[in-house]
Write an enzyme that holds these catalytic residues in place. Structure first.
Site: not given
Ligand code: FPP
Length: 247
Positions: A24, A41, A75, A135, A211
């Site tokens: 954000d 962005h 948007r 990953l 968390e």
């Protein structure tokens, strides 16, 4: 001299397997500089690189980034176009590097809503990185947590209607198998940048016991150091999953 964060993370041992991120603050980053929102962005793409490299270095196994929400379709068209172009540019410029570093990319969400160029970019990056084993990077695109749960309920209802499952047999595992994230463990840690304290319709089912770490930095300024700080914060948490403490 203070130990570097990576050594501390390794010494602490409990690295979060799955880290989710609400990226954000791109718009605010741009307007602070008198730039159009899309500039924020584009700058955010560099931070994605930081997050991916940092996650690999820290030993995170799954990184899930909220790149475009179902609400983002509301948007202005110019901003939607810029975000879709960014997805295409990311796939084009990063797929080889990601594959080389053992990153498997999956783009999860209502992909059918994307235009043909963006869908081609999804195919490109997923195909190129299919064998990655270091990953797993989930890019959540056209994704909303409520929509995902509604979709899961609809798919289960179809199976009940067709006599393939007994409604009594519906349990949490069965719902989980209907989600975009099926087969993945729930996020251990959610990072949200820009200081906002909201979940914003992200992974509503999956974050039951995640968390939260709120970072004040705006997403384009996010670096691997911020990721490491979030992991160190996580390592100080006492996770009880609704039970009582065991230590
Ligand atoms: C929220 O900031 C961010 C987004 C809606 C887009 C996130 C996308 C990226 C960071 C680009 C990465 C892309 C790929 C393809 C990996 P905001 O626009 O809501 O910021 P604001 O709250 O300051 O207005």
């Amino acid at each position: 001299m203070a130990a570097d964060p990576l050594s501390l993370i390794r010494a602490n041992g409990r690295v979060p397997c799955h880290v989710a991120v609400i990226m954000d603050g791109n718009g605010r980053w741009a307007s602070k500089r008198g730039l159009p929102r899309h500039a924020g962005h584009w700058e955010g793409m560099k931070a994605v690189r930081e997050a991916v490299e940092g996650a690999c270095a820290a030993g995170v196994e799954i990184l899930t980034l909220f790149a475009f929400s179902t609400e983002n379709w509301k948007r202005p068209q110019s901003e939607i176009d810029a975000l879709m172009q960014l997805l295409c540019a990311y796939a084009e410029s990063e797929h080889e590097d990601l594959a080389g570093h053992g990153v498997e990319v999956r783009v999860l969400g209502e992909i059918s809503r994307l235009g043909s160029e963006a869908r081609a970019a999804v195919d490109l990056i997923e195909d190129a990185t299919r064998d990655g084993a270091v990953l797993r990077l989930n890019l959540m695109v056209s994704y909303g947590g409520r929509e995902e749960i509604v979709r899961a309920a609809g798919r289960l209802a179809e199976r009940v209607r067709d006599g393939r499952i007994d409604p009594e047999a519906i349990d949490e595992d069965m719902v989980e198998r209907m989600l975009f994230t099926r087969g993945l463990p729930d996020p251990d840690l959610l990072i949200r940048t820009s200081g906002e304290l909201r979940i914003s319709n992200f992974l509503l089912w999956q974050m039951a016991y995640t968390e939260f770490h709120i970072a004040s930095v705006l997403w384009p300024d996010f670096t691997r150091k911020d990721l490491f700080a979030a992991i160190l914060d996580y390592q100080r948490r006492d996770r009880r999953f609704g039970r009582v403490a065991t230590r």
